[in-house]
Design a protein around this motif. Sequence first.
Motif, PDB file in Angstrom:
ATOM      1  N   GLY A 140      -8.085   1.519   9.931  1.00  0.00           N
ATOM      2  CA  GLY A 140      -8.610   0.815  11.103  1.00  0.00           C
ATOM      3  C   GLY A 140      -8.481  -0.688  10.960  1.00  0.00           C
ATOM      4  N   ILE A 141      -8.678  -1.200   9.742  1.00  0.00           N
ATOM      5  CA  ILE A 141      -8.507  -2.631   9.494  1.00  0.00           C
ATOM      6  C   ILE A 141      -7.051  -3.019   9.739  1.00  0.00           C
TER       7      ILE A 141
ATOM      8  N   GLN B 150      -3.110  -6.105  12.622  1.00  0.00           N
ATOM      9  CA  GLN B 150      -1.757  -6.229  13.153  1.00  0.00           C
ATOM     10  C   GLN B 150      -1.751  -6.800  14.568  1.00  0.00           C
ATOM     11  N   GLU B 151      -2.839  -6.638  15.269  1.00  0.00           N
ATOM     12  CA  GLU B 151      -2.949  -7.199  16.611  1.00  0.00           C
ATOM     13  C   GLU B 151      -3.175  -8.710  16.565  1.00  0.00           C
ATOM     14  N   LYS B 152      -3.490  -9.252  15.374  1.00  0.00           N
ATOM     15  CA  LYS B 152      -3.942 -10.642  15.293  1.00  0.00           C
ATOM     16  C   LYS B 152      -3.075 -11.541  14.421  1.00  0.00           C
TER      17      LYS B 152
ATOM     18  N   GLU C 276     -15.895  -3.312  17.685  1.00  0.00           N
ATOM     19  CA  GLU C 276     -16.700  -4.449  17.242  1.00  0.00           C
ATOM     20  C   GLU C 276     -16.749  -4.527  15.715  1.00  0.00           C
ATOM     21  N   SER C 277     -16.916  -3.372  15.066  1.00  0.00           N
ATOM     22  CA  SER C 277     -16.957  -3.346  13.601  1.00  0.00           C
ATOM     23  C   SER C 277     -15.612  -3.752  13.007  1.00  0.00           C
ATOM     24  N   PHE C 278     -14.524  -3.232  13.561  1.00  0.00           N
ATOM     25  CA  PHE C 278     -13.207  -3.568  13.018  1.00  0.00           C
ATOM     26  C   PHE C 278     -12.818  -5.017  13.302  1.00  0.00           C
ATOM     27  N   GLU C 279     -13.322  -5.581  14.386  1.00  0.00           N
ATOM     28  CA  GLU C 279     -13.094  -7.004  14.656  1.00  0.00           C
ATOM     29  C   GLU C 279     -13.755  -7.859  13.572  1.00  0.00           C
ATOM     30  N   ILE C 280     -14.956  -7.480  13.179  1.00  0.00           N
ATOM     31  CA  ILE C 280     -15.654  -8.202  12.114  1.00  0.00           C
ATOM     32  C   ILE C 280     -14.862  -8.105  10.815  1.00  0.00           C
ATOM     33  N   LEU C 281     -14.431  -6.898  10.470  1.00  0.00           N
ATOM     34  CA  LEU C 281     -13.689  -6.694   9.228  1.00  0.00           C
ATOM     35  C   LEU C 281     -12.362  -7.446   9.239  1.00  0.00           C
ATOM     36  N   ALA C 282     -11.659  -7.431  10.383  1.00  0.00           N
ATOM     37  CA  ALA C 282     -10.389  -8.154  10.484  1.00  0.00           C
ATOM     38  C   ALA C 282     -10.606  -9.652  10.294  1.00  0.00           C
ATOM     39  N   ALA C 283     -11.625 -10.192  10.958  1.00  0.00           N
ATOM     40  CA  ALA C 283     -11.923 -11.628  10.855  1.00  0.00           C
ATOM     41  C   ALA C 283     -12.232 -12.026   9.417  1.00  0.00           C
TER      42      ALA C 283
END
Length: 512
Positions: free
Chosen positions: A25-26, A31-33, A489-496
């Motif tokens: 998921g990360i 990859q989107e960012k 929301e959780s994966f956005e936090i992890l990606a950041a």
Amino acid sequence: MVIKLQESRKNKILFWVDVSLIQFGIAKTLQEKIDSDFYIIYDLNHHLKKSFKKQNIINFKNEWYFWDHVGKIKDPDLEYLKKIEEKYEINLWNIAYGERIFYQWNSFYKFKREEILSIFEQECRFFEHVIDEINPDFLIIKTTDLHRNYLLTEMCRVRGVKILMLFGSRFGVRASISSQADTFDLHLDEKKANSVNIQSVEDLDTYLKAEHTFKRNVTSGGMNTSIFKKIIPSLMWLTKTVDEEWKEGYDHYGVTRLKAISHYFSYSLKGRLRKMFIDRNFKKSINKNEKFLFFPLSLQPERGVEIVSPFYVNQAEVIINIAKALPIGYKLYVKEHPSMRFRHWRDISYYKKILNLPNVELLHPSFNTKIILENCELVITISGSLGLEAALYKKPSIVFSDVNYSSIPSVHRLSDWEELPNAIRESLKKEVKLSDVNEFINLLERNSFPFDIFGFNSKVAERFLHGGFMVSNEISMKYLDSFIEENRESFEILAAEHVKKINQYKKLEKKS
């Protein structure tokens, strides 16, 4: 959310993905960012391999399936393994004894020396091949809980690959990303004014109640799954999972349908008998007027003992050594880890060995740990969080391995058994200063972020692992993608947080 990555060229990022699925998921969210080349090693059995072969959620430049490269046993090349130990500064036997299936936790198969060495040779050759081929800048991986992912991280580390390891913080609802679990990358620590200011025990209590919890409701082994919900996956396992290819994986050596069924019912019965023994023989109260030290038994098998502290695996022997080192006038209170119920408790003979010690008392696993911490003089732990909790109760502690809270002056890192008697005497004299605890909490705050990794793992177990009871034979990629989106929301936090860590490394490179 748009995240900018500081880079002069494309980064090469290698992911290790197993059935916890969080790194997958990360990878999608990252990859989107960011514009980087993504590679992946899947640690999934051949059934799940078929599912992920069809995935088009993430564009990986290359992918490898671990079990395609570790197969039949052959005579090990000892010269190659010697070179591996020298090149990567590792001790393979030390790693081998930390692997739960190679040593005392495997009821199905006893591994021979040549088999273990052959497995290591195949793994090392595979990992070297991957590292040589892509020369990754970063490895994104979860906490290393098996010898194979631990071995990969150590080989990457020596080759200059930056490790981004996600793990749960010592505080229950925070997580960290570091080069090694339970450590801080101090060279990347961005020091700033303290955000937490603890000047009294009341301040500390308010902070802990408001921000954190030590309670971790984790799904383990499907122990919380009803018998009814286990019927269908059990039938699927018996009829479809156990095939010849499945048996070829060294994780499954010696496992047959009959042995598995027999093992399940045998250990269920043993667990009940052991619990009866615990209820009859373990103390459910303490004498608050006597002086005592506290040793909490660690959960086993578990990374914190087997991998982090391989020389302290036999905790009964550890307790005997502590008992020998106790000053006159002190007792040692030992408490069983409540989560050992997920492992059907320990052998009754193990408990009897401890009960026979004249200056040691065994406490019931249900006994309130807070009462122990309030009344003990010193905490001794292998690598557990109770060494940190001791400081929160203004009690000193002794630890047997490198932990992130060992920077607190009241925590003594033991390096030699012979120094234990003196370490106990000196630790008993130590004063725990709230200012030291405050500095550690601020260090942890700067190097962690709000995220309940244990709760998230339970979500994954519920959706894809039959409540943690059993790995599924297949996973719908559409279903997996929808799960990632549901938890966006959780994966956005992890990606950041991963991008933040990558940028810290890039910033450091520019300075050097």
